[in-house]
Design a protein around this motif. Structure first.
Motif, PDB file in Angstrom:
ATOM      1  N   ASP A  46       0.834  -1.204   0.000  1.00  0.00           N
ATOM      2  CA  ASP A  46       0.000   0.000   0.000  1.00  0.00           C
ATOM      3  C   ASP A  46       0.867   1.252   0.000  1.00  0.00           C
ATOM      4  O   ASP A  46       0.582   2.219  -0.706  1.00  0.00           O
ATOM      5  N   ARG A  50       1.032   4.354  -2.851  1.00  0.00           N
ATOM      6  CA  ARG A  50       0.897   5.776  -2.509  1.00  0.00           C
ATOM      7  C   ARG A  50       2.121   6.567  -2.966  1.00  0.00           C
ATOM      8  O   ARG A  50       2.002   7.678  -3.486  1.00  0.00           O
ATOM      9  N   THR A 131      -5.794  -2.375  -5.717  1.00  0.00           N
ATOM     10  CA  THR A 131      -4.830  -3.400  -5.330  1.00  0.00           C
ATOM     11  C   THR A 131      -5.290  -4.719  -5.935  1.00  0.00           C
ATOM     12  O   THR A 131      -6.457  -4.853  -6.312  1.00  0.00           O
ATOM     13  N   HIS A 150      -8.697   3.522  -2.908  1.00  0.00           N
ATOM     14  CA  HIS A 150      -7.305   3.960  -2.852  1.00  0.00           C
ATOM     15  C   HIS A 150      -7.133   5.146  -3.781  1.00  0.00           C
ATOM     16  O   HIS A 150      -7.344   5.034  -4.985  1.00  0.00           O
TER      17      HIS A 150
END
Length: 162
Positions: A46, A50, A131, A150
């Motif tokens: 994750d 980002r 994801t 996300h």
């Protein structure tokens, strides 16, 4: 002749019970470590997404700064659908880009980046990604970041000195 007291029958199986309890505690510790490692791998991936989103957004802002265009010309070239946007979008969807960035089609919600350029030189870039385990539908509109999705939003001001 001294004989030891006959307590051996009363303690029969105690050592086996202690061994089984020790194995149980050890197994719980190992299972906890495996779960901790799985969580850390998920959090690391994750964080990578980002970071990639931040780098891609900063790259587009750098291209906007280097172009030397006025806010109106920036809007034409860099907003969603412009020629500079399409070139940048190829990078976002490329091998080193964000996973699952696709246009809306039947049964799939869009996760294309949204670029808004305003007359005062303010720029808003919102990137979305999926994801590998995320469902393809059930997300909200692509113009806002919400908790279940996300995304990364960057707001910048591009102003030229006279």
């Amino acid at each position: 002749m001294n004989r030891p007291p006959n307590n051996t029958k009363a303690q029969a199986g105690v050592m086996l019970l202690e061994a089984l309890i020790g194995i149980l505690i050890f197994s719980l510790g190992i299972l906890s470590l495996v779960a901790l490692q799985a969580t850390s791998i998920q959090l690391t991936s994750d964080a990578k997404y980002r970071t990639d989103a931040s780098l891609l957004a900063n790259r587009l802002i750098g291209q906007m700064w280097a172009s030397g265009l006025t806010p109106a010309a920036l809007e034409t070239a860099f907003e969603s659908g412009g020629d500079q946007y399409n070139a940048w979008l190829a990078d976002v969807q490329g091998i080193d880009g964000l996973p699952g960035v696709v246009a809306a089609s039947s049964g799939i919600d869009s996760t294309l980046p949204v670029v808004n350029v305003f007359n005062d030189g303010r720029v808003e870039i919102t990137l979305f990604w999926r994801t590998p385990g995320m469902p393809l539908t059930g997300e909200t509109t692509t113009t806002s970041c919400v908790v279940s999705r996300h995304c990364h939003r960057v707001v910048s001001q591009i102003v030229r000195n006279p």
